[in-house]
Design an enzyme around this catalytic site. Sequence first.
Site, PDB file in Angstrom:
ATOM      1  N   LYS A 148     -69.082 -30.249 -24.808  1.00 55.21           N
ATOM      2  CA  LYS A 148     -69.339 -29.031 -25.574  1.00 55.21           C
ATOM      3  C   LYS A 148     -68.518 -27.903 -24.971  1.00 55.21           C
ATOM      4  O   LYS A 148     -68.253 -27.943 -23.768  1.00 55.21           O
ATOM      5  CB  LYS A 148     -70.832 -28.660 -25.537  1.00 55.21           C
ATOM      6  CG  LYS A 148     -71.775 -29.712 -26.086  1.00 55.21           C
ATOM      7  CD  LYS A 148     -71.881 -29.678 -27.587  1.00 55.21           C
ATOM      8  CE  LYS A 148     -72.752 -30.829 -28.102  1.00 55.21           C
ATOM      9  NZ  LYS A 148     -72.894 -30.897 -29.544  1.00 55.21           N
ATOM     10  N   LYS A 174     -68.863 -38.550 -24.457  1.00 52.22           N
ATOM     11  CA  LYS A 174     -68.292 -38.764 -25.787  1.00 52.22           C
ATOM     12  C   LYS A 174     -67.776 -37.488 -26.414  1.00 52.22           C
ATOM     13  O   LYS A 174     -68.193 -36.388 -26.067  1.00 52.22           O
ATOM     14  CB  LYS A 174     -69.293 -39.475 -26.710  1.00 52.22           C
ATOM     15  CG  LYS A 174     -70.466 -38.657 -27.151  1.00 52.22           C
ATOM     16  CD  LYS A 174     -71.358 -39.442 -28.101  1.00 52.22           C
ATOM     17  CE  LYS A 174     -71.089 -39.185 -29.553  1.00 52.22           C
ATOM     18  NZ  LYS A 174     -71.137 -37.797 -29.988  1.00 52.22           N
ATOM     19  N   ASP A 176     -67.356 -35.044 -29.740  1.00 49.21           N
ATOM     20  CA  ASP A 176     -68.288 -34.664 -30.790  1.00 49.21           C
ATOM     21  C   ASP A 176     -67.801 -35.223 -32.123  1.00 49.21           C
ATOM     22  O   ASP A 176     -66.647 -35.635 -32.261  1.00 49.21           O
ATOM     23  CB  ASP A 176     -68.478 -33.149 -30.827  1.00 49.21           C
ATOM     24  CG  ASP A 176     -69.961 -32.804 -30.874  1.00 49.21           C
ATOM     25  OD1 ASP A 176     -70.681 -33.472 -31.634  1.00 49.21           O
ATOM     26  OD2 ASP A 176     -70.391 -31.905 -30.148  1.00 49.21           O
ATOM     27  N   GLU A 177     -68.699 -35.243 -33.116  1.00 50.19           N
ATOM     28  CA  GLU A 177     -68.394 -35.930 -34.375  1.00 50.19           C
ATOM     29  C   GLU A 177     -67.244 -35.299 -35.147  1.00 50.19           C
ATOM     30  O   GLU A 177     -66.589 -35.976 -35.942  1.00 50.19           O
ATOM     31  CB  GLU A 177     -69.650 -35.998 -35.256  1.00 50.19           C
ATOM     32  CG  GLU A 177     -70.197 -34.671 -35.796  1.00 50.19           C
ATOM     33  CD  GLU A 177     -70.945 -33.854 -34.745  1.00 50.19           C
ATOM     34  OE1 GLU A 177     -71.290 -34.415 -33.700  1.00 50.19           O
ATOM     35  OE2 GLU A 177     -71.158 -32.648 -34.982  1.00 50.19           O
ATOM     36  N   HIS A 264     -71.745 -42.798 -34.879  1.00 47.11           N
ATOM     37  CA  HIS A 264     -72.358 -41.485 -35.097  1.00 47.11           C
ATOM     38  C   HIS A 264     -72.655 -41.396 -36.589  1.00 47.11           C
ATOM     39  O   HIS A 264     -71.859 -41.815 -37.412  1.00 47.11           O
ATOM     40  CB  HIS A 264     -71.388 -40.381 -34.660  1.00 47.11           C
ATOM     41  CG  HIS A 264     -72.025 -39.029 -34.581  1.00 47.11           C
ATOM     42  ND1 HIS A 264     -72.454 -38.352 -35.693  1.00 47.11           N
ATOM     43  CD2 HIS A 264     -72.314 -38.237 -33.518  1.00 47.11           C
ATOM     44  CE1 HIS A 264     -72.978 -37.191 -35.322  1.00 47.11           C
ATOM     45  NE2 HIS A 264     -72.904 -37.099 -33.999  1.00 47.11           N
ATOM     46  N   LYS A 304     -83.974 -31.330 -31.503  1.00 45.19           N
ATOM     47  CA  LYS A 304     -83.656 -30.401 -32.598  1.00 45.19           C
ATOM     48  C   LYS A 304     -83.583 -31.051 -33.987  1.00 45.19           C
ATOM     49  O   LYS A 304     -83.442 -30.350 -34.976  1.00 45.19           O
ATOM     50  CB  LYS A 304     -82.339 -29.676 -32.287  1.00 45.19           C
ATOM     51  CG  LYS A 304     -81.063 -30.490 -32.489  1.00 45.19           C
ATOM     52  CD  LYS A 304     -79.822 -29.671 -32.116  1.00 45.19           C
ATOM     53  CE  LYS A 304     -78.558 -30.458 -32.391  1.00 45.19           C
ATOM     54  NZ  LYS A 304     -77.335 -29.841 -31.868  1.00 45.19           N
TER      55      LYS A 304
HETATM   56  C1  CAP Z   1     -75.974 -33.283 -30.048  1.00 42.63           C
HETATM   57  C2  CAP Z   1     -74.890 -33.585 -31.057  1.00 42.63           C
HETATM   58  C3  CAP Z   1     -75.115 -34.858 -31.881  1.00 42.63           C
HETATM   59  C4  CAP Z   1     -76.391 -34.891 -32.690  1.00 42.63           C
HETATM   60  C5  CAP Z   1     -76.318 -35.850 -33.841  1.00 42.63           C
HETATM   61  C6  CAP Z   1     -74.680 -32.423 -32.014  1.00 42.63           C
HETATM   62  O1  CAP Z   1     -75.709 -32.151 -29.291  1.00 42.63           O
HETATM   63  O2  CAP Z   1     -73.680 -33.741 -30.392  1.00 42.63           O
HETATM   64  O3  CAP Z   1     -74.025 -34.945 -32.726  1.00 42.63           O
HETATM   65  O4  CAP Z   1     -77.411 -35.283 -31.849  1.00 42.63           O
HETATM   66  O5  CAP Z   1     -77.538 -35.948 -34.491  1.00 42.63           O
HETATM   67  O6  CAP Z   1     -73.505 -32.182 -32.331  1.00 42.63           O
HETATM   68  O7  CAP Z   1     -75.655 -31.867 -32.497  1.00 42.63           O
HETATM   69  P1  CAP Z   1     -76.851 -31.473 -28.407  1.00 42.63           P
HETATM   70  P2  CAP Z   1     -78.322 -37.325 -34.544  1.00 42.63           P
HETATM   71  O8  CAP Z   1     -77.264 -32.450 -27.347  1.00 42.63           O
HETATM   72  O9  CAP Z   1     -76.200 -30.241 -27.822  1.00 42.63           O
HETATM   73  O10 CAP Z   1     -77.974 -31.123 -29.326  1.00 42.63           O
HETATM   74  O11 CAP Z   1     -78.357 -37.861 -33.162  1.00 42.63           O
HETATM   75  O12 CAP Z   1     -79.666 -36.949 -35.057  1.00 42.63           O
HETATM   76  O13 CAP Z   1     -77.565 -38.190 -35.447  1.00 42.63           O
HETATM   77 MG    MG Z   2     -72.431 -33.946 -32.076  1.00 40.53          MG
END
Ligand code: CAP
Ligand code: MG
Length: 408
Positions: A148, A174, A176-177, A264, A304
Amino acid sequence: MKYEDYVNLKYEPKETDLICEFFVEPLGISLKEAAGGVAAESSIGTWTETTTTKPYVEESAAKVFEINGNNIKIAYPIELFESGNMSNILSSIAGNVFGMKDLKNLRLNDIHFPAELIQSFRGPKYGIQGVRKLLKIPKRPLVGTIVKPKLGLKTEDHVKVAYSAWVGGCDLVKDDENLSNQKFNPFEERLVRTLEFRDRAERETGEKKVYLINISAKTDEMIRRAQLVQDHDGRYAMIDVLTVGWSALQTLRDRNFNLVLHAHRAGHASFTKNSKHGISMKVIAKIVRIVGFDQLHVGAGVGKMFETKKEVVENCNALRKKMNGIKPVFPVASGGLHPTLVPELLKIFGTDVIIQSGGGIHGNPLGTTAGTKAMRQAIDSSLKNIPLNEYAKTHKELRVALDKWSLE
Ligand code: CAP
Ligand code: MG
């Protein structure tokens, strides 16, 4: 055949049938007609009888064989589908039916694939045991982080964040998406430099470390990137499975790279969140497993994201329970996670889980390395059944995390 003709409550499904469980809410028609309509439109029928049908076509009709309130079960003969073609299967069972005007709501809650169809897909190459072997971690939950800020960091800073997390005790780091090949952090440079730091972190910690680079792209480019990752001794690739699409996933899996595949699910909630309409996450989990991914986000039950603990457990079951010899897949807990939530997470998931935390690690006031230590400490104390507050008396990183993110 009219819609009602697709209902046969005496029908006993065959071993080779594919079974779908739907929630159906009709709008201005009877439940029987609605249920039959779903079976018709997702197999051989349409809104009116046609002059072109033949008696033999009716043998391929899907049949509603159970109606229980608004919940129905439909059996589809295996002949309706092309083996090894997930797009084809979903265009039938999860296609036009969602848009029918006479249905107020329709949700595909569960799916049961016959063994013959399952075996026409590759399934995961590694699965839970393969990942544990690679990382040399036989039992404990794995710890992962997401670099991040999710977008905007330059490569040189991205690499530092990854390294800081690894040396603090992260097993996985990893992307991020939504990070792929942007100008501020180009794919190839990021791959090469992050893996250099992975090697350094491995030398310094004596632990195995992995980098999950996001290869999501146009299918041919995604394959090219997977090859690059393998050529550079990367052991993992991450893919946004829903935005790249099922056929792209199958194409990638068919190449049989020596890469663990991390799924993801960005975008899933557009159709999984409404409990009356869409497709459940459990269904997506089964499909991702059959197609052949090794780990998948399944919600967390805390944090969250919206899913309940019950839904998360069902998603885990879809990934881990026996399925015709298809390897179990690692569930990934993610979304707003931090050390305070670890005891609850382990109650929900057990120990076969990847706990992935972005903000909950990099947001630790002492920094990323301390943030990762705090997460590992929370896991250690939970596994030893020591209350976090007690353990934090002798572990300052955890203390700082608990002070920042206390439970309400
Ligand atoms: C988490 C995260 C993940 C989400 C995906 C985000 O970051 O990197 O992509 O958890 O959702 O971008 O929100 P944080 P899910 O740890 O800072 O929240 O796992 O529900 O598919
Ligand atoms: Mg993410």
